[in-house]
Design an enzyme around this catalytic site. Structure first.
Site, PDB file in Angstrom:
ATOM      1  N   ASP A 263      -9.128  13.003 -17.955  1.00 41.87           N
ATOM      2  CA  ASP A 263      -8.704  13.078 -16.563  1.00 41.87           C
ATOM      3  C   ASP A 263      -7.390  13.855 -16.448  1.00 41.87           C
ATOM      4  O   ASP A 263      -6.478  13.660 -17.258  1.00 41.87           O
ATOM      5  CB  ASP A 263      -8.526  11.648 -16.035  1.00 41.87           C
ATOM      6  CG  ASP A 263      -8.093  11.595 -14.593  1.00 41.87           C
ATOM      7  OD1 ASP A 263      -8.897  11.972 -13.729  1.00 41.87           O
ATOM      8  OD2 ASP A 263      -6.946  11.176 -14.340  1.00 41.87           O
TER       9      ASP A 263
ATOM     10  N   GLU B 299     -10.638  17.900 -17.647  1.00 45.92           N
ATOM     11  CA  GLU B 299     -10.501  18.200 -16.228  1.00 45.92           C
ATOM     12  C   GLU B 299      -9.257  19.080 -16.146  1.00 45.92           C
ATOM     13  O   GLU B 299      -8.133  18.579 -16.270  1.00 45.92           O
ATOM     14  CB  GLU B 299     -10.329  16.924 -15.405  1.00 45.92           C
ATOM     15  CG  GLU B 299     -10.223  17.202 -13.914  1.00 45.92           C
ATOM     16  CD  GLU B 299      -9.963  15.938 -13.092  1.00 45.92           C
ATOM     17  OE1 GLU B 299     -10.512  15.844 -11.983  1.00 45.92           O
ATOM     18  OE2 GLU B 299      -9.206  15.057 -13.563  1.00 45.92           O
TER      19      GLU B 299
END
EC number: 3.2.1.68
Length: 777
Positions: free
Chosen positions: A410, A458
């Site tokens: 993330d 990401e």
């Protein structure tokens, strides 16, 4: 900043804008081997002794508190640890006989730490809940020690419960500042659980190359929470998820990517099951990086979540499915300064912050405030060697002990930070950043498959130079946000957003512009149209704007992206389904690795809510009953995935060549205009050109189809396509057409039942905004 970067709003936290001058940061010292410091609470091989080891370079005293019970009772022992000045590790070893006979602990050992330091020196007169020794909540070095706060071991292998539960609802006991610093958190605080080694099998790990995966992103609780085929007590658990391995394998999924399963604050979701108050469903507020989340376990006994997780992993491995997990090393669940405060004094002390704040968090240049590129309280200090140790050690634990095959990181740009305090600078060439250390110590899976971890970033965060699609170092695959945006713009924003045929061709062929300049390959592009944060596939084509202010269970949710590149297809439901089929087909026929989101195979809807982070409800739980139209779309998805898996020409290891590389007079890849002529640079660059076709020479990939032809009509009206040469003695056969007339259970033809269309120069009329797939045989 990526226009579709996650929008996560959390109560009790705020984004603090820091505009401080960049500060040069020293390089980290050479890092140690994986798990070199043996931190955590660990039994020896004979389980005769239990050793506690915790890192803190700034503490002046650390004590371990032992408990018989996870909550509601006082400690049965309070013991000081000794510091090794060479390693800054505090340790204590206890015979298990002492733990049992002297302290009366005959079951699981629950424990936590209390720490003193320069801003709160140790005083022998201190008692729990007192201010004895207090100097300040924070000092000029960034220390935030407070012995009234029981601290969770960062290396605990399981934790007892979340900080906030139905019986421990007062979150202020974890806070600092004048009103809260003397509140003792011991009765309710999360405690580590000392676990003996576990022998539960995770099965045999699949070793497929990343290029051959089809990724299914889903929440482990949402997968079965609403599934009547799963025993009621197992719904929403690891045990329940294991029961879906066969179903996902039948769909064609090769890798399941779970939203965060490392322990996060979500017990509060159960306080009022029909409210969003304080809820955290997605799980992007990690409390501990080693512990499987206890709430998702059917067996909640000590060690139960670990055993059950491993059994679930084995079920997926036995079905040939890899298990990926979404990990959040850019920030932690401690959050940032409390909302409505001065940003200086009132913070939660749950674990990292109370042990060594400057080691675990990136701070402002004066060390008083967090540096934040995450939007949820402050950056984890990914450039510090000790914070990096925790990242690498926990990843290795999930890979080796818990059987995980890959990780999605993330807001991974934060892991490329080249400095610690007073600045943020993404630098992929910094050999000492966390991204490069992860690649060095947890080697990525080789291109052809084998042992290794699949590493997926990401590639963005918030502010600075954090938007890095295509900018990650070797070894990293990336969520390709530019692929997503190009498809959305072309499908939904005709006449509003310009996407040339050349841009589409680049994205469909694996994004050579992003990954071909540094030795990476098309399979380093993780292609997707939707993900958990945003619209579902159905809603992307059914709503013009987000609909987040709905009543429970589909809202209300704050935040959420406003620039969604969505369109409701004029409100025509059949056109919405066609758009979903077309988007899915483009995804499955593109070079790179496709990722779909759980439920999109059956047109799952969130009724327009695009930020359901706080909804532990039917809005997020998959539903498994199917209407006829949903069943048709599921069959369509299943057959498209099967087609991709059956045709290696769609899964190239290297970027396609425009040349004939095997002497059969057919280029490996050729692009066409609708009139059958080869697309040239003028056509590729024409903003008014909205139709594109391509042919792949299957024979160069050992494909069962000698050639594959895809035509995409992105125009608002019908377009005729003149078909190219299919090869000597071959003709074109239709596999699918996403037009409305072809909707139904056989929208994608099974192998051997394809429809003959014709040979070279055959004209095929295509509906507006549709896709055609042919094979030559």
């Amino acid at each position: 900043m990526d226009p579709h970067a996650p929008q996560r709003q959390r109560s009790g936290q705020r984004l603090r804008a820091l505009a401080l001058a960049a500060l040069a940061c020293a390089l980290s010292p050479a890092h140690a081997a994986i798990d070199a410091q043996q931190l955590g609470a660990r039994y020896d091989a004979a389980q005769a002794n239990l050793a506690f080891r915790v890192y803190s370079s700034r503490a002046t005293r650390v004590e371990v508190f032992l408990y018989k019970n996870p909550t509601g009772s006082q400690e049965v022992a309070r013991l000081a640890l000794s510091k090794d000045p060479a390693t800054q590790v505090w340790s204590l070893s206890l015979p298990t006989s002492t733990i049992k006979n002297t302290y009366g602990i005959t079951g699981a050992v629950y424990y936590g730490y209390r720490a003193w330091g320069p801003n709160w020196p140790y005083d022998a007169a201190w008692t729990k809940g007192s201010a004895t020794g207090f100097v300040s909540d924070v000092d000029n070095a960034g220390n935030r020690f407070n012995p009234n706060k029981l601290l969770l071991d960062p290396y605990a292998r399981e934790i007892s419960q979340d900080p906030n539960t139905a019986t421990c609802a007062d979150g202020t006991i974890y806070a600092t500042g004048a009103a809260h610093r003397n509140k003792d958190s011991g009765l309710c605080a999360s405690k580590g659980i000392a676990l003996a080694a576990d022998a539960t099998s995770v099965g045999s790990k699949p070793t497929r190359a990343l290029k051959d995966e089809v990724i299914y992103e889903v929440h482990v609780r949402g997968l079965t929470r609403n599934d009547d085929s799963v025993p009621a007590a197992e719904r929403g658990t690891y045990k329940g998820a294991a029961r879906k391995a066969a179903a996902l394998a039948a769909l064609g999924v090769t890798a399941v990517e779970f939203l965060p399963v490392q322990e996060t604050q979500n017990d509060q979701n159960d306080v009022d099951p029909n409210s969003t108050a304080g809820d955290n469903y997605w799980g992007y507020m990690t409390l501990n990086y080693f512990a499987p989340d206890r709430r998702y376990a059917y067996d909640k006994s000590a060690g139960g979540p670990t055993r059950e997780w491993k059994a679930m992993v084995k079920a997926f491995h036995d079905a040939g499915i890899k298990v990926y997990i979404d990990v959040v090393y850019n920030h932690t669940g401690e959050g940032g300064p409390w909302s409505g405060t001065d940003g200086l004094s009132v913070y939660n002390l749950l674990s990292f912050r109370g042990l060594d704040n400057p080691a675990y968090y990136s701070l402002s240049s004066d060390y008083k405030y967090p540096w934040d590129n995450t939007g949820v309280g402050g950056n984890y200090n990914t450039r510090h060697p000790i914070a990096q140790n925790l990242i690498v050690d926990s990843l290795a634990y999930w890979r080796d002990a818990l059987g995980v095959d890959g990780f999605r990181f993330d807001l991974a740009s934060v892991l490329g930070n080249s400095c610690q305090h007073g600045c943020f600078n993404f630098d992929k060439n910094d050999s000492g950043n966390a991204l490069n250390r992860i690649v060095a110590e947890l080697p990525p899976r080789p291109a052809a498959g084998g042992a290794g971890a699949d590493l997926i970033a990401e590639p963005w965060a918030i502010g600075g130079n954090s938007y890095q699609v295509g900018g990650f170092p070797a070894g990293w695959a990336e969520w390709n946000g530019l692929y997503r945006d190009a498809l959305r713009k072309k499908q939904n924003k005709l006449g509003v957003e310009t996407v040339t045929p050349g841009t589409l061709a680049t994205r469909f062929a694996g994004s050579n512009d992003l990954y071909g300049d540094d030795g990476r390959k098309p399979w380093h592009s993780i292609n997707f149209v939707v993900a958990h944060d945003g619209f579902t596939l159905n809603d992307l084509y059914a709503y013009n704007d987000k609909q987040n202010n709905q009543p429970w269970p589909y809202g209300p949710s704050d935040g959420g992206e406003d620039h969604n590149l969505s369109w409701n297809q004029g409100g025509i439901v059949a056109e919405q389904r066609k758009a979903a089929r077309t988007g899915l087909a483009l995804l499955m026929l593109s070079a790179g690795v496709p990722m779909i989101t759980g439920g999109d195979e059956a047109l799952r809807t969130q009724f327009g809510n695009n930020n359901t982070y706080n909804l532990d409800s039917a809005a997020n739980w998959l539903y498994w009953s199917r209407s006829a139209l949903e069943a048709d779309h599921e069959t369509y998805t299943k057959r498209l995935i099967a087609f991709r898996k059956a045709h290696p020409a769609l899964r190239p290891a290297n970027f396609y060549s425009a040349s004939d590389t095997n002497g059969n007079v057919m280029e490996q890849l050729r692009w066409f205009k609708p009139d059958g002529a080869q697309a040239d640079s003028a056509y590729f660059n024409g903003a008014d050109n909205h139709a594109l076709a391509w042919r792949i020479d299957g024979s160069e990939f050992g494909d069962s189809a000698s050639a594959i032809y895809v035509a995409y009509n992105g125009w608002s009206g019908a377009v005729d396509f003149k078909l190219p040469w299919p090869g000597t003695g071959k003709q074109w056969y239709r596999v699918t057409d996403t037009a409305t007339w072809n909707e139904g259970p056989n929208a994608v033809a099974l192998p051997g039942s394809e429809t003959l269309i014709g040979g070279e120069n055959t004209v095929y009329g295509m509906q507006a905004r549709s896709l055609l797939l042919l094979i030559a045989k």
